[in-house]
Design a protein around this motif. Structure first.
Motif, PDB file in Angstrom:
ATOM      1  N   ILE A 162      22.121 -41.498 -14.724  1.00  0.00           N
ATOM      2  CA  ILE A 162      23.080 -40.919 -15.648  1.00  0.00           C
ATOM      3  C   ILE A 162      23.171 -41.730 -16.927  1.00  0.00           C
ATOM      4  N   LYS A 163      23.180 -43.045 -16.822  1.00  0.00           N
ATOM      5  CA  LYS A 163      23.185 -43.868 -18.012  1.00  0.00           C
ATOM      6  C   LYS A 163      22.541 -45.203 -17.693  1.00  0.00           C
ATOM      7  N   ALA A 164      22.136 -45.923 -18.717  1.00  0.00           N
ATOM      8  CA  ALA A 164      21.482 -47.201 -18.524  1.00  0.00           C
ATOM      9  C   ALA A 164      22.146 -48.253 -19.395  1.00  0.00           C
ATOM     10  N   HIS A 165      21.996 -49.495 -18.993  1.00  0.00           N
ATOM     11  CA  HIS A 165      22.496 -50.592 -19.796  1.00  0.00           C
ATOM     12  C   HIS A 165      21.712 -50.656 -21.095  1.00  0.00           C
ATOM     13  N   LYS A 166      22.337 -51.114 -22.170  1.00  0.00           N
ATOM     14  CA  LYS A 166      21.684 -51.118 -23.481  1.00  0.00           C
ATOM     15  C   LYS A 166      20.435 -51.975 -23.503  1.00  0.00           C
ATOM     16  N   CYS A 167      20.343 -52.937 -22.591  1.00  0.00           N
ATOM     17  CA  CYS A 167      19.149 -53.778 -22.539  1.00  0.00           C
ATOM     18  C   CYS A 167      18.154 -53.297 -21.493  1.00  0.00           C
ATOM     19  N   GLY A 168      18.429 -52.162 -20.902  1.00  0.00           N
ATOM     20  CA  GLY A 168      17.454 -51.573 -19.992  1.00  0.00           C
ATOM     21  C   GLY A 168      17.508 -52.099 -18.583  1.00  0.00           C
ATOM     22  N   ILE A 169      18.524 -52.875 -18.241  1.00  0.00           N
ATOM     23  CA  ILE A 169      18.611 -53.413 -16.897  1.00  0.00           C
ATOM     24  C   ILE A 169      19.455 -52.479 -16.059  1.00  0.00           C
ATOM     25  N   LEU A 170      18.894 -52.019 -14.960  1.00  0.00           N
ATOM     26  CA  LEU A 170      19.503 -50.958 -14.177  1.00  0.00           C
ATOM     27  C   LEU A 170      19.846 -51.444 -12.780  1.00  0.00           C
ATOM     28  N   ASN A 171      20.856 -50.878 -12.204  1.00  0.00           N
ATOM     29  CA  ASN A 171      21.209 -51.142 -10.809  1.00  0.00           C
ATOM     30  C   ASN A 171      21.621 -49.819 -10.196  1.00  0.00           C
ATOM     31  N   SER A 172      20.675 -49.112  -9.600  1.00  0.00           N
ATOM     32  CA  SER A 172      20.952 -47.760  -9.146  1.00  0.00           C
ATOM     33  C   SER A 172      19.920 -47.342  -8.129  1.00  0.00           C
ATOM     34  N   THR A 173      19.877 -46.059  -7.882  1.00  0.00           N
ATOM     35  CA  THR A 173      18.845 -45.463  -7.044  1.00  0.00           C
ATOM     36  C   THR A 173      18.059 -44.497  -7.902  1.00  0.00           C
ATOM     37  N   LEU A 174      16.773 -44.690  -7.995  1.00  0.00           N
ATOM     38  CA  LEU A 174      15.928 -43.850  -8.829  1.00  0.00           C
ATOM     39  C   LEU A 174      15.259 -42.807  -7.953  1.00  0.00           C
ATOM     40  N   PHE A 175      15.286 -41.590  -8.399  1.00  0.00           N
ATOM     41  CA  PHE A 175      14.742 -40.491  -7.610  1.00  0.00           C
ATOM     42  C   PHE A 175      13.439 -39.987  -8.210  1.00  0.00           C
ATOM     43  N   GLU A 176      12.631 -39.377  -7.363  1.00  0.00           N
ATOM     44  CA  GLU A 176      11.414 -38.764  -7.858  1.00  0.00           C
ATOM     45  C   GLU A 176      11.769 -37.681  -8.863  1.00  0.00           C
ATOM     46  N   GLN A 177      10.959 -37.579  -9.886  1.00  0.00           N
ATOM     47  CA  GLN A 177      11.262 -36.653 -10.967  1.00  0.00           C
ATOM     48  C   GLN A 177      10.909 -35.215 -10.624  1.00  0.00           C
ATOM     49  N   SER A 178      10.009 -35.019  -9.668  1.00  0.00           N
ATOM     50  CA  SER A 178       9.450 -33.688  -9.452  1.00  0.00           C
ATOM     51  C   SER A 178      10.520 -32.638  -9.219  1.00  0.00           C
ATOM     52  N   LYS A 179      11.440 -32.869  -8.285  1.00  0.00           N
ATOM     53  CA  LYS A 179      12.446 -31.853  -7.999  1.00  0.00           C
ATOM     54  C   LYS A 179      13.452 -31.744  -9.136  1.00  0.00           C
ATOM     55  N   GLU A 180      13.735 -32.865  -9.823  1.00  0.00           N
ATOM     56  CA  GLU A 180      14.632 -32.805 -10.973  1.00  0.00           C
ATOM     57  C   GLU A 180      14.067 -31.866 -12.029  1.00  0.00           C
ATOM     58  N   VAL A 181      12.765 -31.954 -12.274  1.00  0.00           N
ATOM     59  CA  VAL A 181      12.132 -31.086 -13.267  1.00  0.00           C
ATOM     60  C   VAL A 181      12.193 -29.638 -12.826  1.00  0.00           C
ATOM     61  N   ARG A 182      11.969 -29.401 -11.521  1.00  0.00           N
ATOM     62  CA  ARG A 182      12.019 -28.034 -11.018  1.00  0.00           C
ATOM     63  C   ARG A 182      13.432 -27.464 -11.165  1.00  0.00           C
ATOM     64  N   LEU A 183      14.441 -28.289 -10.903  1.00  0.00           N
ATOM     65  CA  LEU A 183      15.810 -27.823 -11.050  1.00  0.00           C
ATOM     66  C   LEU A 183      16.117 -27.478 -12.483  1.00  0.00           C
ATOM     67  N   MET A 184      15.625 -28.309 -13.424  1.00  0.00           N
ATOM     68  CA  MET A 184      15.864 -28.048 -14.834  1.00  0.00           C
ATOM     69  C   MET A 184      15.179 -26.768 -15.287  1.00  0.00           C
ATOM     70  N   ALA A 185      14.069 -26.411 -14.616  1.00  0.00           N
ATOM     71  CA  ALA A 185      13.306 -25.229 -15.002  1.00  0.00           C
ATOM     72  C   ALA A 185      13.879 -23.941 -14.427  1.00  0.00           C
ATOM     73  N   ILE A 186      14.865 -24.046 -13.535  1.00  0.00           N
ATOM     74  CA  ILE A 186      15.425 -22.857 -12.902  1.00  0.00           C
ATOM     75  C   ILE A 186      16.111 -21.969 -13.922  1.00  0.00           C
ATOM     76  N   GLY A 187      16.959 -22.549 -14.726  1.00  0.00           N
ATOM     77  CA  GLY A 187      17.727 -21.784 -15.704  1.00  0.00           C
ATOM     78  C   GLY A 187      18.703 -22.686 -16.433  1.00  0.00           C
ATOM     79  N   VAL A 188      19.376 -22.120 -17.402  1.00  0.00           N
ATOM     80  CA  VAL A 188      20.307 -22.892 -18.222  1.00  0.00           C
ATOM     81  C   VAL A 188      21.735 -22.651 -17.717  1.00  0.00           C
ATOM     82  N   PRO A 189      22.424 -23.701 -17.255  1.00  0.00           N
ATOM     83  CA  PRO A 189      23.817 -23.531 -16.816  1.00  0.00           C
ATOM     84  C   PRO A 189      24.709 -23.145 -17.992  1.00  0.00           C
ATOM     85  N   ARG A 190      25.601 -22.205 -17.743  1.00  0.00           N
ATOM     86  CA  ARG A 190      26.510 -21.752 -18.792  1.00  0.00           C
ATOM     87  C   ARG A 190      27.946 -21.776 -18.291  1.00  0.00           C
TER      88      ARG A 190
END
Length: 324
Positions: free
Chosen positions: A74-102
């Protein structure tokens, strides 16, 4: 623009900045501390102290690349140091391609359906005077606390299947004859949850009554949203099925995080899903409606697949929830 992230051990725990996590995919890559470095082109604005920070880490040999913005972050530290869980992009891209939320503007109901609330409260038949008085008393502050919000999107059914949003057989039966479907999310907002908690302090009955009223009001808000979508469908020459929600039949409630991600409910409606697939605020509804160019009704899941079939109060009385 491509980015490379190295999984790292932090040289100092003080470098870590906690950030929010999203639950986009069941397949996830654990990342404790990462450093993001642009490899497509040099851009000093990415991190003014990139050289210093990069030296604080031991680069791993295994690299993986994803497109910016980072999937699952969701957001990153200004210096790029992260503490989170990173997910594979594939399904995120597919979800974004489904449609535009309104967003869908819905008005707050003028009153709570007390008859429906009484059923949620556990009343069989007509509520007695004491129950009705309690519901009426609790309905006033709860209705005042409600701030309904809704979001929806129109998607092709094959796209929803590819994104993993339609597991099970019952939801496909509901969408029979439909080439498209609408994903819908409606919430009453956090104020209702807070009011339910307040009502229950020192008065268990009032807390239970407020909870029942919240459930009834959430359904009313979902009905109002559905009515608007039916008006939209009529102008488009389309026909809609009824609502079908995660948890109906064998449509696993585990799809809730995917539904929320596809609709971007966190930002557009303030609705999130927990690790246990529960929605917060609790008085929220997610649903799917089939869209067709000819009249369709959809199909109820039936008692055979219902997770409550062994302890259903309706079945004990020889009825079904559809008949009430």
């Amino acid at each position: 623009m491509k980015w490379v992230l190295w999984e790292q051990e932090a040289a100092s725990s003080s470098l870590a900045t906690p950030i929010l996590q999203t639950h986009v995919d069941s397949s996830r890559i654990g990342v404790r501390f990462c450093f993001a470095d642009e490899i497509a082109s040099e851009n000093p604005s990415v991190c003014k102290k990139r050289t210093h920070r990069k030296a604080a880490f031991k680069k791993q040999s295994s690299l993986f690349s994803i497109s910016s913005p980072f999937a699952g972050l969701i957001k990153a530290h200004k210096c790029g140091i992260l503490n989170s869980t990173l997910f594979e992009q594939s399904k995120e891209v597919r979800l974004m391609a489904i449609g535009v939320p309104r967003p869908l503007a819905i008005e707050k109901p003028q009153s709570v359906d007390l008859a429906q609330a009484a059923r949620y409260f556990g009343t069989h038949g007509e509520p007695d005077a004491a129950t009705l008085a309690l519901l009426q008393k609790c309905a006033v502050p709860l209705l005042a606390a409600a701030m309904p919000r809704a979001v929806w999107l129109l998607a092709d059914v094959p796209a929803l299947i590819e994104a993993g949003l339609l597991p099970g057989e019952d939801v496909h039966k509901h969408l029979a004859g439909c080439g498209q479907a609408i994903l819908l999310a409606v919430t009453l907002g956090p104020g209702v949850d807070a009011q339910i908690r307040r009502a229950g302090v020192g008065d268990i009955a009032a807390g239970v009554a407020s909870d029942a009223l919240g459930s009834a009001l959430a359904e009313q808000a979902a009905d109002a949203a559905e009515a608007q979508l039916r008006q939209w469908a009529a102008t488009e020459g389309k026909y809609l099925t009824g609502r079908f929600s995660p948890g109906y039949g064998d449509w696993d409630i585990a799809v809730q995080p995917l539904v929320a991600a596809a609709l971007d409910t966190a930002r557009k409606a303030g609705l999130c899903v927990t690790d246990t697939n529960l929605m917060t605020p609790r008085k929220s509804v997610t649903a799917l409606l089939g869209v067709s160019d000819h009249p369709v009704k959809g199909q109820l899941a039936g008692c055979g697949h219902c997770v409550l079939r062994t302890r259903c109060e309706y079945r004990k009385r020889g009825k079904t929830c559809a008949s009430e």
